[in-house]
Design an enzyme around this catalytic site. Sequence first.
Site, PDB file in Angstrom:
ATOM      1  N   ASP A 219      23.817 -11.857   2.092  1.00  0.00           N
ATOM      2  CA  ASP A 219      23.134 -12.365   3.501  1.00  0.00           C
ATOM      3  C   ASP A 219      23.890 -12.341   4.816  1.00  0.00           C
ATOM      4  OD1 ASP A 219      21.653 -14.013   1.512  1.00  0.00           O
ATOM      5  OD2 ASP A 219      23.800 -14.703   1.019  1.00  0.00           O
ATOM      6  N   THR A 220      23.385 -10.613   5.140  1.00  0.00           N
ATOM      7  CA  THR A 220      24.127  -9.977   5.643  1.00  0.00           C
ATOM      8  C   THR A 220      22.491 -10.510   7.542  1.00  0.00           C
ATOM      9  OG1 THR A 220      25.259  -9.034   4.225  1.00  0.00           O
ATOM     10  CG2 THR A 220      25.275  -8.205   6.617  1.00  0.00           C
TER      11      THR A 220
END
EC number: 3.5.1.93
Length: 558
Positions: free
Chosen positions: A367-368
Amino acid sequence: MNAPVPVPRVADFTCEKKPASGSRGMVVTNHPLASAAGAQILLAGGNAIDAAVASLFALTVAEPMMVGILGGGLSHIRLADGRHVVIDNLSTAPGKATAEMYECLSDEIGKQRDTRDRQNVVGAKAVAVPGALKGWCEALARFGTLPLAEVLQPAIGLAERGFVVTPYLSNCITDNAGDLARDPGLAAMLLPGGKPLQPGMRLVQSDYAASLKLIAAEGPDALYGGKLGRALTDYMAANGGLIDQADLANYRIELREPIRGSYRGYEIIGPPPPSSSGVHITQMLNILEGYDIGSLGFGSTDAVHLLAEALKIAFADRAVATADPAFVKVPVARLIDKAYADERRALIEMEQAKSWTAGLSGGESADTTHVTVADAMGNVVSATQTINGLFGACVQIPGTGMIANNYMYNFDPHPGRALSIAPGKRVFTSMAPMMALKEGRIAFALGLPGALRIFPSALQAIVNLIDHRMSLQEAVEAPRVWTEGGVLELEEAIPEAVAQALIARGHKVVRSPRVAGGMNAIAFNPDGTLTGAACWRADGTPVAISGGLARAGARFTI
């Protein structure tokens, strides 16, 4: 880049989004409002660095599940004079951290980072020393042209006015609702009445707007020595976290020289350790260069098999040899040497999948977010930033709106290894803000979120562009594969006949609806125009700037 030439494809697909074309600038991020923020700054006279920083701050509002000022990351910058620099603002382990601070539960592939009570995933003990705010402000001070207060205005306005929740954000909230509900601030913000925000609802972040205004007035000192920092360390002290004022005061960014490799006439440039991308993308391209990948056809059994074997080789070497260079001697020259690739390639068997061990001695969350920006002067930014997991540690610092990272999950919780925890050690990452040159001129820049799947996906986009002659839009949207040595994940557009043929060769195939996250990219065309593309895996949107001012001397008369 030159226009794509059709080559055979076994896995066919249809792009779901359209590219954008411009001549005076391009901003591509994983949210349309963040792309608009960057474009606004370009139109106000800022350069690509100003625009990238504005987009990143806007993403902390519009993608609060992905990125925040309490996170970290890498920014790969190409300046108009041709110089490249990588700004490393990755998070570090607190000074009180130890290699034995978590109780490990497993050492199996895919479970090595599992700990008792998920202490390295959620809560104060999962939070590493943040580097994002300092890194973005440093980039602006060194290479930007506009003051921080001006660059922050789009994000401040977005936080104050609010924005409409997308289905993507709503799904992320729903998927993490259990952890979010445990934090009073996040529960109030994202779970009104105990239910996840739904698409079409409006999300306003007043406390966070106030924090951004404080940063506009005080700069990064607001966090690294001021009110915001005290709020963070007070929360840590009260909730079992390790970060203290000394950690914030001692945090430093690093300016690093990128890794440079070559592939079929292109120069491929990416970040060095503690990122694994520059080293291992170069290593894998060196291996693949020994095959005529294009003639095999995109998505063919042979092409996917070779990608899988190259990935397994890279992950085997990565596990023992790549980490924070301040703590581990990384054999970069050996890993990117074409002769070493020849040695590894010679062991690949076309008809049989293999288990690979490291050829030398010596975990992240998906989750970037990523931004890719280019201006009319020749500056280019490819930046990947994150709070690590969805909503980081699922901790919001009271009264500030700031969401804390869970970067401690990126360390190996087992002692005595290259990626083990040590005080002040930088987290290891797979971030891949990549650029490619052709005959000394920039050809394309790209990046994406996706943790362990980032650099393998970036590799595939590079191969798509160079070997499979795809358009930029096709290259970012094409179906992907991934393995680190266990199962081989195939996105659903890879034909079932190919999956069965790979199983026959010994691969442990599983189907995946999505490998890694939303890639965005910019291509630099021979006629001076720019093409921007974002893929279906996120809310990514390219915003192009064309046109310009009136011709010199032009008047309006009636």
